[in-house]
Design a protein around this motif. Structure first.
Motif, short mmCIF file in Angstrom:
data_model
loop_
_atom_site.label_atom_id
_atom_site.label_comp_id
_atom_site.label_asym_id
_atom_site.label_seq_id
_atom_site.Cartn_x
_atom_site.Cartn_y
_atom_site.Cartn_z
N VAL A 1 0.85 -1.19 0.00
CA VAL A 1 0.00 0.00 0.00
C VAL A 1 0.89 1.24 0.00
CG1 VAL A 1 -1.68 1.32 1.33
CG2 VAL A 1 -1.86 -1.17 1.20
N SER A 2 0.63 2.16 -0.92
CA SER A 2 1.43 3.38 -0.99
C SER A 2 1.00 4.37 0.08
CB SER A 2 1.29 4.02 -2.37
OG SER A 2 1.96 5.28 -2.40
N VAL A 3 1.91 4.67 0.99
CA VAL A 3 1.63 5.65 2.03
C VAL A 3 1.44 7.03 1.42
CG1 VAL A 3 2.58 6.77 4.09
CG2 VAL A 3 2.83 4.29 3.76
N ASN A 4 2.11 7.31 0.32
CA ASN A 4 2.05 8.63 -0.31
C ASN A 4 0.64 8.98 -0.77
OD1 ASN A 4 4.70 7.23 -0.81
ND2 ASN A 4 5.31 9.37 -1.20
N THR A 5 -0.20 7.96 -1.04
CA THR A 5 -1.55 8.23 -1.58
C THR A 5 -2.64 7.73 -0.63
OG1 THR A 5 -1.50 6.13 -2.79
CG2 THR A 5 -0.73 8.10 -3.95
N LEU A 6 -2.33 7.67 0.65
CA LEU A 6 -3.33 7.18 1.60
C LEU A 6 -4.45 8.18 1.86
CD1 LEU A 6 -1.43 5.25 4.41
CD2 LEU A 6 -3.25 4.39 2.97
N ASP A 7 -4.24 9.44 1.54
CA ASP A 7 -5.22 10.47 1.87
C ASP A 7 -6.58 10.13 1.28
OD1 ASP A 7 -6.29 12.77 2.82
OD2 ASP A 7 -5.49 14.06 1.22
N GLY A 8 -7.58 10.02 2.15
CA GLY A 8 -8.95 9.75 1.72
C GLY A 8 -9.27 8.29 1.51
N ARG A 9 -8.30 7.39 1.65
CA ARG A 9 -8.55 5.97 1.38
C ARG A 9 -9.05 5.24 2.62
NH1 ARG A 9 -3.53 3.32 -1.52
NH2 ARG A 9 -4.94 1.54 -1.38
N THR A 10 -9.87 4.24 2.38
CA THR A 10 -10.39 3.38 3.46
C THR A 10 -10.24 1.92 3.02
OG1 THR A 10 -12.62 3.43 2.55
CG2 THR A 10 -12.06 5.11 4.21
N ASN A 11 -10.68 1.04 3.90
CA ASN A 11 -10.68 -0.40 3.61
C ASN A 11 -9.29 -0.93 3.27
OD1 ASN A 11 -13.42 -0.42 4.01
ND2 ASN A 11 -13.92 -0.23 1.83
N ILE A 12 -8.30 -0.47 4.02
CA ILE A 12 -6.95 -1.00 3.84
C ILE A 12 -6.87 -2.35 4.55
CG2 ILE A 12 -4.49 -0.56 4.24
CD1 ILE A 12 -5.90 1.35 2.29
N ALA A 13 -6.33 -3.37 3.87
CA ALA A 13 -6.28 -4.73 4.43
C ALA A 13 -5.43 -4.78 5.70
CB ALA A 13 -5.72 -5.71 3.40
N ALA B 1 -1.39 5.59 12.79
CA ALA B 1 -0.59 6.63 12.17
C ALA B 1 0.74 6.04 11.74
CB ALA B 1 -0.35 7.77 13.13
N ILE B 2 1.21 6.47 10.55
CA ILE B 2 2.58 6.18 10.14
C ILE B 2 3.39 7.45 10.42
CG2 ILE B 2 4.12 5.78 8.20
CD1 ILE B 2 2.10 3.96 7.02
N CYS B 3 4.49 7.29 11.11
CA CYS B 3 5.24 8.45 11.57
C CYS B 3 6.66 8.48 11.00
CB CYS B 3 5.35 8.44 13.10
SG CYS B 3 3.75 8.39 13.93
N LEU B 4 7.10 9.68 10.61
CA LEU B 4 8.49 9.93 10.25
C LEU B 4 9.05 10.90 11.29
CD1 LEU B 4 8.39 10.47 6.39
CD2 LEU B 4 9.25 8.48 7.61
N THR B 5 10.14 10.54 11.92
CA THR B 5 10.71 11.40 12.95
C THR B 5 11.46 12.57 12.33
OG1 THR B 5 12.61 9.94 13.03
CG2 THR B 5 10.89 9.58 14.65
N ASP B 6 11.83 13.55 13.18
CA ASP B 6 12.37 14.79 12.63
C ASP B 6 13.76 14.64 12.05
OD1 ASP B 6 12.66 14.31 15.28
OD2 ASP B 6 12.78 16.39 15.91
N ASP B 7 14.47 13.52 12.31
CA ASP B 7 15.75 13.37 11.64
C ASP B 7 15.55 13.15 10.14
OD1 ASP B 7 14.61 10.91 12.08
OD2 ASP B 7 16.52 9.85 12.37
#
Length: 409
Positions: free
Chosen positions: A33-45, A122-128
């Motif tokens: 699943v592309s995290v870059n295009t998750l906006d607005g998506r549902t029903n992720i396995a 949530a998928i998180c990217l830290t500040d580094d």
């Protein structure tokens, strides 16, 4: 302060399809699943792999499981994105996952176990990583809604001793509201009961295929079969006797028949005769397995040709006779022994294992209980030729039983 450090993290919210799993994690799908295009998506396995593709090449050694991870979003925190608390992206709350950066721009995050259904993460990217990329990701925040969880149940089948095949025979896991099919066949001479023992909803038959009703909880189905073939019955006497059934050989065989009729194992109806020979008033074969002249070799013989014989309590098929009116042990063993008794119970027969009378080994035509004379005996718990011819026994032995065979009236 650089734009976007107000949060210190990249937070991308996503929803997870509710797919409850029985028995652990499932195999991830072939495409991530592309995290870059998750906006607005549902029903992720729930068994997804999550792939983030960076805009610019990065040094993969700088991306660790502490800098790219998944955390659950508590129900109380599932609010408008303007109110998102960056403290949710605490690595201490991260779920177990493996990270694989397979190119200089792409990293896959694979959870160790399926995610919960009907939940937010949530998928998180830290500040580094934030500083590494040198740009603001504030506009990537998004909120997602999940579907309801799928409920699954187990259906456990079983069959009694008269069921030959049950497929599938193991417990089946099904989604709520679905049905399960079972193919059921009975042993030779038996028919599967239409009535099914069950805690599952009532189902239906189509031939030997049984389909349950819609499943709404863990449940069982139990299949059984009854004996329905045309048959004659056999039992082994409870009482034993010496090799003497009469002083006059003309009455010894008929007295052995009466011994069957008066025994406590007599089933209560029908005429039974003793499977015992003297070669004169009762005989099975004069040639091996009656191969020479067939049933014309019989004298007052107790078995019918081409007939299925069962135990008198109808629990087991013993076997089917040949067209010669015997069980040919050179071709096949009995399906089941004359008796289920585990010890070696002896029965007077006077036969060899090819159904010929053993001359001189019939306790003087069943008129003697002399220790110096012998008669041939069978073992009623055997399925091979020893069922009728195991060894010779002293005629004074007083606990030898008789195999009794039902006759056509």
């Amino acid at each position: 302060m650089r734009e976007g450090r107000i949060f210190g993290f990249l937070v991308i919210f996503f929803a997870v399809l509710a797919m409850a799993s029985c028995g652990g994690s499932e195999t991830p799908p072939s495409e991530a699943v592309s995290v870059n295009t998750l906006d607005g998506r549902t029903n992720i396995a729930v068994n997804s792999v999550f792939r983030y593709t960076f805009d610019i090449p990065i040094d993969e050694s700088t991306v660790t499981e502490d800098s790219y991870f998944i955390v659950p979003i508590p129900r109380l925190a599932q609010v408008l994105k303007a109110d998102i608390d960056p403290a949710l992206c605490d690595p201490a709350n991260a779920l177990g996952a493996s990270l694989n950066c397979n190119t200089l721009k792409t990293c896959d995050l694979t959870p160790e176990e399926n995610l919960d259904g009907d939940a937010q993460y949530a998928i998180c990217l830290t500040d580094d990583i934030y500083y590494l990329l040198g740009r603001s990701f504030t506009g990537f925040m998004a909120r997602f809604t999940t579907a309801a969880a799928t409920v699954q149940y187990q259906v456990t089948p079983s069959g009694d001793d008269n069921i030959d095949t049950l497929n599938p025979s193991e417990a089946q896991t099904v989604n709520s509201g679905e049905s399960v099919e079972f193919t059921v066949t009975a042993k030779d001479g038996y028919t599967v009961y239409d009535s099914v023992g069950r805690t599952c909803p009532a189902g239906s038959w189509e031939g030997n295929l049984y389909t349950t009703g819609p499943i709404t909880e863990d449940c069982t189905v139990e299949f059984a079969a009854e004996f329905t073939a045309n048959y004659q019955k056999i039992f082994v006497t409870n009482s034993g006797n010496t090799g003497k059934f009469a002083g006059d050989p003309n009455f010894a065989i008929s007295n052995a028949d009466a011994f069957c009729m008066n025994d406590s194992n007599y089933p209560g109806n029908g005429v039974y005769k003793a499977m015992i020979v003297n070669g004169v008033t009762r005989n099975a074969c004069t040639s091996s397995n009656c191969e020479t002249n067939g049933t014309t070799e019989h004298i007052d013989w107790v078995l019918l040709p081409d007939t299925t014989y069962v135990r008198a309590d109808l629990t087991k098929v013993i076997g089917r006779t040949t067209d010669k009116g015997i069980f040919n042990f050179n071709i096949a063993e009995l399906t089941n022994a004359f008796s289920d008794i585990t010890e070696e119970i002896e029965t007077w027969t006077g036969l060899d294992d090819e159904w010929r009378t053993v001359t001189g080994y019939t306790c003087q035509d069943w008129t003697e209980d002399d220790a110096n004379r012998t008669g041939y005996i069978g073992l009623c718990n055997s399925k091979d030729g020893e069922a009728i011819a195991a060894f010779e026994q002293s005629c004074d032995r007083d606990n030898v039983k008789i195999v009794c065979v039902e006759q056509i009236n």
